[in-house]
Design a protein around this motif. Structure first.
Motif, PDB file in Angstrom:
ATOM      1  N   ASN A   1      45.304  36.069  37.883  1.00 16.75           N
ATOM      2  CA  ASN A   1      44.820  34.732  38.187  1.00 16.75           C
ATOM      3  C   ASN A   1      43.347  34.790  38.569  1.00 16.75           C
ATOM      4  O   ASN A   1      42.861  35.792  39.103  1.00 16.75           O
ATOM      5  N   VAL A   2      42.653  33.697  38.323  1.00 18.24           N
ATOM      6  CA  VAL A   2      41.245  33.591  38.686  1.00 18.24           C
ATOM      7  C   VAL A   2      41.138  33.390  40.192  1.00 18.24           C
ATOM      8  O   VAL A   2      41.962  32.707  40.807  1.00 18.24           O
ATOM      9  N   LEU A   3      40.104  34.000  40.792  1.00 17.94           N
ATOM     10  CA  LEU A   3      39.872  33.870  42.231  1.00 17.94           C
ATOM     11  C   LEU A   3      39.699  32.400  42.620  1.00 17.94           C
ATOM     12  O   LEU A   3      38.949  31.659  41.997  1.00 17.94           O
ATOM     13  N   ASP A   4      40.424  31.978  43.659  1.00 14.79           N
ATOM     14  CA  ASP A   4      40.209  30.632  44.199  1.00 14.79           C
ATOM     15  C   ASP A   4      40.458  30.672  45.711  1.00 14.79           C
ATOM     16  O   ASP A   4      40.889  31.684  46.264  1.00 14.79           O
ATOM     17  N   ASP A   5      40.198  29.558  46.370  1.00 13.54           N
ATOM     18  CA  ASP A   5      40.292  29.520  47.834  1.00 13.54           C
ATOM     19  C   ASP A   5      41.733  29.589  48.321  1.00 13.54           C
ATOM     20  O   ASP A   5      42.005  30.075  49.421  1.00 13.54           O
TER      21      ASP A   5
ATOM     22  N   THR B   1      44.976  24.642  26.892  1.00 17.76           N
ATOM     23  CA  THR B   1      45.386  24.309  28.256  1.00 17.76           C
ATOM     24  C   THR B   1      44.148  24.286  29.155  1.00 17.76           C
ATOM     25  O   THR B   1      43.044  24.635  28.734  1.00 17.76           O
ATOM     26  N   ASP B   2      44.372  23.911  30.407  1.00 17.45           N
ATOM     27  CA  ASP B   2      43.318  23.992  31.416  1.00 17.45           C
ATOM     28  C   ASP B   2      43.433  25.271  32.242  1.00 17.45           C
ATOM     29  O   ASP B   2      42.643  25.492  33.156  1.00 17.45           O
ATOM     30  N   ARG B   3      44.405  26.077  31.941  1.00 19.74           N
ATOM     31  CA  ARG B   3      44.636  27.293  32.717  1.00 19.74           C
ATOM     32  C   ARG B   3      43.669  28.410  32.317  1.00 19.74           C
ATOM     33  O   ARG B   3      43.272  28.504  31.156  1.00 19.74           O
ATOM     34  N   GLN B   4      43.337  29.224  33.301  1.00 20.98           N
ATOM     35  CA  GLN B   4      42.430  30.343  33.060  1.00 20.98           C
ATOM     36  C   GLN B   4      43.031  31.631  33.625  1.00 20.98           C
ATOM     37  O   GLN B   4      43.899  31.614  34.500  1.00 20.98           O
ATOM     38  N   PHE B   5      42.538  32.737  33.095  1.00 21.79           N
ATOM     39  CA  PHE B   5      42.906  34.044  33.624  1.00 21.79           C
ATOM     40  C   PHE B   5      41.681  34.936  33.602  1.00 21.79           C
ATOM     41  O   PHE B   5      40.678  34.639  32.941  1.00 21.79           O
TER      42      PHE B   5
END
Length: 438
Positions: free
Chosen positions: A341-345, A389-393
């Motif tokens: 998963n992409v880094l997020d808060d 999609t709007d999903r990222q990796f």
């Protein structure tokens, strides 16, 4: 099988294939008549493990359309452990030699038996059957994987000797990079020397020798288009899609010496396919391995596009030539790649990737393929969008070297069903020799 259908996980395809095969029983598959004059294509994505294939699938094809190399009707897994008293992880030489001679061998062994003895390779067996033979690469055509079939040597770094061996064995089609090994030192050849690694290293003009042996020779798109065979040598731009790493401003699209890998394959099929006894062709995307060593997932996606484009050319060819067996696999995985998963808060997942084998700066003040402070994602590691999609990796790496994981194998054509399940990598040799009737 249609090119578009739900993108099931690869292991699910393996399991489904295993159930289908077991329901038929061994006797049913054994009763199928084999073609009298089959052809064989091995397509290797050097360093391409399950994670690489998955990342290419997500980014380039999304979740609904199955990428061509995974849309083949049969799927399985191959181990990659070498026959080495010390190591559990294979190099390319040992991995390809297991396919070529059907024996597990020590690392560094290139087309020879476990004790360094000379043994027939699949290419030798094909020639004995009167088949045409070919070797194609998007990088150096004298690399270890292709040499394991066409020019066995005691040391994979004997590049000039490998080129000489191809000519000695009379390999009919030789397409790829590595021009510098075919020309003597001081002779720049036909492709301009722009990169740090372009200068000729040979001891004789092997291109001239090839022409004297009846090979047509190509070095750019125009001369490549003019090749007719039956013997053909094309030494074109080496790893063109990756040269921007070395040469600022380089664009492979405008390089007249760049020939797309799928075009190399199409021409090889055209020339080799004229032999009524069939052909044996080994193709490799070596750039995938380099991208793993360099922790460059961006260029890995480009190499994946080439892999799928080559598969599309081959599967179109199979429609008119059903006696062709296609095997798509890898000699080993490179980089210990992981999809994250992409880094997020809300859910921090920092990168922990190791320092790459080749710390190329990629023309940036901060190297784009190296670990960043506090687990920041290097530019070459993402983020990547899942198509549609709007999903990222993002991509992370555990090593700059090879890993010992099993690798996927997908196949289509006569005896393709033999690849269902989990096998030793020597199984490639076993299936092909069965097809040959050996």
């Amino acid at each position: 099988m249609p090119a578009t259908h739900p993108a099931l996980p690869l292991l699910a395809l393996v399991a489904a294939g295993a159930l289908a095969l077991s329901s038929c029983g061994d006797s049913a598959s054994e009763s199928v008549a084999l073609p009298q004059h089959p052809s064989v294509i091995i397509l290797s994505g050097d360093g391409m493990g399950s994670q690489q294939r998955t990342a290419i699938q997500y980014h380039t094809y999304g979740l609904d359309e199955r990428q061509p190399m995974d849309a083949l009707p049969v799927a399985g897994m191959l181990d990659t452990i070498p026959g080495d008293p010390e190591y559990a992880v294979s190099d390319s030489a040992a991995g390809a030699t297991a396919w070529a001679v059907g024996k597990k061998v020590p690392n560094g062994t290139t087309g020879l038996g476990p004790d360094g003895e000379s043994v027939p390779t699949l290419l030798d067996l094909a020639k004995q059957r009167g088949m045409s033979t070919g070797l194609v690469n998007d990088h150096d055509v004298t690399n270890a994987t292709l040499a394991a079939f066409g020019a066995p040597v005691p040391d994979r770094d004997l590049k000039v000797e490998i080129a000489e061996g191809y000519l000695d064995r009379g390999v009919d089609v030789l397409f790829g990079g590595g021009e510098k090994y075919w020309y003597p030192k001081g002779d720049a050849g036909r492709i301009p020397d722009e990169g740090d690694d372009d200068a000729s290293e040979g001891s004789a003009n092997l291109v001239q020798r090839a022409e004297e042996l009846g090979y047509g020779y190509a070095y750019d798109r125009d001369t490549f288009d003019a090749l007719t065979g039956p013997k053909a040598l094309a030494l074109v731009q080496d790893s063109a899609k990756r040269r921007s790493n070395e040469i600022e401003g380089y664009d492979y699209h405008s390089d007249p010496h760049y020939v797309a890998p799928e075009k190399l394959v199409a021409k090889a099929l055209d020339i080799l396919g004229r032999n009524e006894n069939g052909f044996f062709l080994v193709i490799e995307s070596d750039d995938l391995d380099s991208d793993g060593h360099e922790h460059d997932a961006q260029n890995m996606m480009l190499a994946g596009e080439s892999m799928n484009a080559m598969v599309q050319v081959i599967t179109e060819y199979q429609k008119e030539h059903p006696d062709v067996l296609l095997i798509v696999t890898a000699d080993h995985e490179t980089g210990g790649m992981a999809i994250e998963n992409v880094l997020d808060d809300d859910e921090p997942e920092p990168n922990s990737d190791q320092v790459a084998d080749d710390p190329v700066p990629y023309w940036a003040e901060t190297p784009e393929n190296m670990p960043l402070p506090d687990g920041g994602v290097p530019k070459r590691s993402g983020p990547f969008t899942i198509k549609g999609t709007d999903r990222q990796f993002k991509v992370d790496w555990t090593t700059a070297e090879h890993t010992g994981t099993m690798v996927p194998v997908t196949a289509a054509g006569p005896l393709a069903e033999r690849f269902t399940g989990v096998h030793h990598n020597t199984h490639v040799y076993d299936v092909i020799t069965e097809l040959f009737g050996n």
